[in-house]
Design an enzyme around this catalytic site. Structure first.
Site, PDB file in Angstrom:
ATOM      1  NE  ARG A   1      -4.459  -0.295   2.216  1.00  0.00           N
ATOM      2  CZ  ARG A   1      -5.314  -1.311   2.356  1.00  0.00           C
ATOM      3  NH1 ARG A   1      -4.875  -2.535   2.520  1.00  0.00           N
ATOM      4  NH2 ARG A   1      -6.617  -1.088   2.327  1.00  0.00           N
TER       5      ARG A   1
ATOM      6  NE  ARG B   1     -13.320  -3.860   6.580  1.00  0.00           N
ATOM      7  CZ  ARG B   1     -12.442  -3.674   5.593  1.00  0.00           C
ATOM      8  NH1 ARG B   1     -12.380  -4.530   4.594  1.00  0.00           N
ATOM      9  NH2 ARG B   1     -11.626  -2.640   5.603  1.00  0.00           N
TER      10      ARG B   1
HETATM   11  P1  AMP Z   1      -8.452  -3.632   4.059  1.00  0.00           P
HETATM   12  O1  AMP Z   1      -9.096  -4.795   4.702  1.00  0.00           O
HETATM   13  O2  AMP Z   1      -7.461  -4.017   2.981  1.00  0.00           O
HETATM   14  O3  AMP Z   1      -9.421  -2.584   3.590  1.00  0.00           O
HETATM   15  O4  AMP Z   1      -7.559  -2.926   5.207  1.00  0.00           O
HETATM   16  C1  AMP Z   1      -8.156  -2.366   6.355  1.00  0.00           C
HETATM   17  C2  AMP Z   1      -7.154  -1.495   7.071  1.00  0.00           C
HETATM   18  O5  AMP Z   1      -6.029  -2.281   7.503  1.00  0.00           O
HETATM   19  C3  AMP Z   1      -6.534  -0.364   6.253  1.00  0.00           C
HETATM   20  O6  AMP Z   1      -7.372   0.775   6.218  1.00  0.00           O
HETATM   21  C4  AMP Z   1      -5.229  -0.120   7.014  1.00  0.00           C
HETATM   22  O7  AMP Z   1      -5.465   0.610   8.213  1.00  0.00           O
HETATM   23  C5  AMP Z   1      -4.814  -1.534   7.430  1.00  0.00           C
HETATM   24  N1  AMP Z   1      -3.964  -2.161   6.384  1.00  0.00           N
HETATM   25  C6  AMP Z   1      -4.285  -3.215   5.584  1.00  0.00           C
HETATM   26  N2  AMP Z   1      -3.266  -3.505   4.757  1.00  0.00           N
HETATM   27  C7  AMP Z   1      -2.283  -2.604   5.018  1.00  0.00           C
HETATM   28  C8  AMP Z   1      -0.989  -2.352   4.476  1.00  0.00           C
HETATM   29  N3  AMP Z   1      -0.502  -3.081   3.448  1.00  0.00           N
HETATM   30  N4  AMP Z   1      -0.258  -1.348   5.021  1.00  0.00           N
HETATM   31  C9  AMP Z   1      -0.720  -0.608   6.039  1.00  0.00           C
HETATM   32  N5  AMP Z   1      -1.937  -0.764   6.583  1.00  0.00           N
HETATM   33  C10 AMP Z   1      -2.720  -1.744   6.075  1.00  0.00           C
END
Ligand code: AMP
Length: 223
Positions: free
Chosen positions: A88, A162
Site C-alpha cells: 500500500r 466492519r
Molecule cells: P483492508 O481490509 O485491505 O481494507 O484494510 C483495512 C485497514 O487495515 C486499512 O485501512 C489499514 O489501516 C490496514 N492495512 C491493511 N493492509 C495494510 C498495508 N498493506 N499497510 C498498512 N496498513 C494496512
C-alpha cells in the site's frame, strides 16, 4: 504466480481475490484480515493496528512488511499468492520486490481496480462480511444480499459489518489511498505488470466479470 490486488477501498479487491483463489487454487492473503484477526484476539499487534485502522490510516510499514515477509515463507503460498491490500506504499512495494527477488520470484500481475467514489461509499456502507475467518465471504445488503438476512449462504455463520465501513472512516481511507497508495499505479505500470479494470454498476462490469476475464486470460496464458 504472484498477483497483487491494487485499488482504493471498496473497489472489490477482496471479492475478486476470493473468486480467483477458488478458481486458480492460489491462496488469498489479506493484510487487513490479518490485522482484524489480531484485533479480535486482543494481541499487541491487534491493539497497534486498531489505533491506525479506526482512523482510516495505514499501519506502519515496518510492522506490515515483517508480517508479509513471514507469511511468504509458509508452505501454502510457495506455488503462488494473491496479495490483497499489500503493498500500500512505495516502501512496501520495494520491500516486496527485494523479498521476492531473493527467492528468484517476481510480481506477475497487478490487478488495479477502479470505481467512482460515490459508488465506493455506497458499496462500503452496505457491505457485510462473514464472521467465520475460514469463509470471509463478502455480501452487499442491496446488490448481493444473503438468502437469509444476517446469515452467510456458504457456511451459516453470522454476517458482520466492519468497524471501519462507515461513511466518515471510508472518506479518510480514500484520502489515505490517494496520498500513499495511488503512486503504486505508476510504479507497477513502469514494470509492465499493471492491468487496470473498472468495477462499476455504471458500466455493468462487476467483480465477477473481472474474475472471469482474468481467470480466462491466465488459463489461456495471456497476461
Ligand atoms: P483492508 O481490509 O485491505 O481494507 O484494510 C483495512 C485497514 O487495515 C486499512 O485501512 C489499514 O489501516 C490496514 N492495512 C491493511 N493492509 C495494510 C498495508 N498493506 N499497510 C498498512 N496498513 C494496512
Amino acid at each position: 504466480m504472484i498477483i497483487i490486488m491494487l485499488g482504493a477501498p471498496g473497489t472489490g479487491k477482496g471479492t475478486v481475490a476470493g473468486m480467483l483463489e477458488e478458481r486458480l487454487g492460489i491462496k488469498q492473503v489479506s493484510t487487513g484480515d490479518i490485522f482484524r484477526k489480531n484485533i479480535q484476539e486482543g494481541t499487541e499487534l491487534g491493539k497497534l493496528a486498531d489505533s491506525y485502522m479506526s482512523k482510516g490510516e495505514l499501519v506502519p510499514d515496518d510492522v506490515t512488511i515483517n508480517i508479509v515477509a513471514d507469511r511468504l515463507e509458509k508452505p501454502d503460498v510457495q506455488k503462488g499468492i494473491i496479495l490483497d491490500g499489500f503493498p500500500r506504499t512505495v516502501a512496501q512495494a520495494e520491500a516486496l520486490d527485494t523479498i521476492l527477488s531473493n527467492k528468484g520470484k517476481k510480481v506477475d500481475m497487478v490487478l488495479n481496480l477502479i470505481t467512482p467514489e460515490e459508488e465506493i461509499i455506497e458499496r462500503v456502507v452496505s457491505r457485510r462480511v462473514c464472521s467465520n475467518p475460514e469463509c470471509k465471504t463478502i455480501y452487499n445488503v442491496i446488490m448481493n444480499p444473503p438468502k437469509q438476512e444476517g446469515i452467510c449462504d456458504k457456511c451459516g455463520s453470522h454476517l458482520v459489518q466492519r468497524q471501519d465501513d462507515n461513511e466518515e472512516t471510508i472518506k479518510a481511507r480514500i484520502r489515505t489511498y490517494m496520498e500513499q497508495t495511488s503512486p503504486l499505479v505508476e510504479y507497477y505500470k513502469t514494470k509492465g505488470v499493471l492491468r487496470t479494470e473498472e468495477v462499476s454498476q455504471r458500466i455493468n462490469h462487476l467483480g465477477k466479470d473481472v474474475a472471469d476475464e482474468v481467470e480466462r486470460d491466465i488459463k489461456n496464458n495471456i497476461l
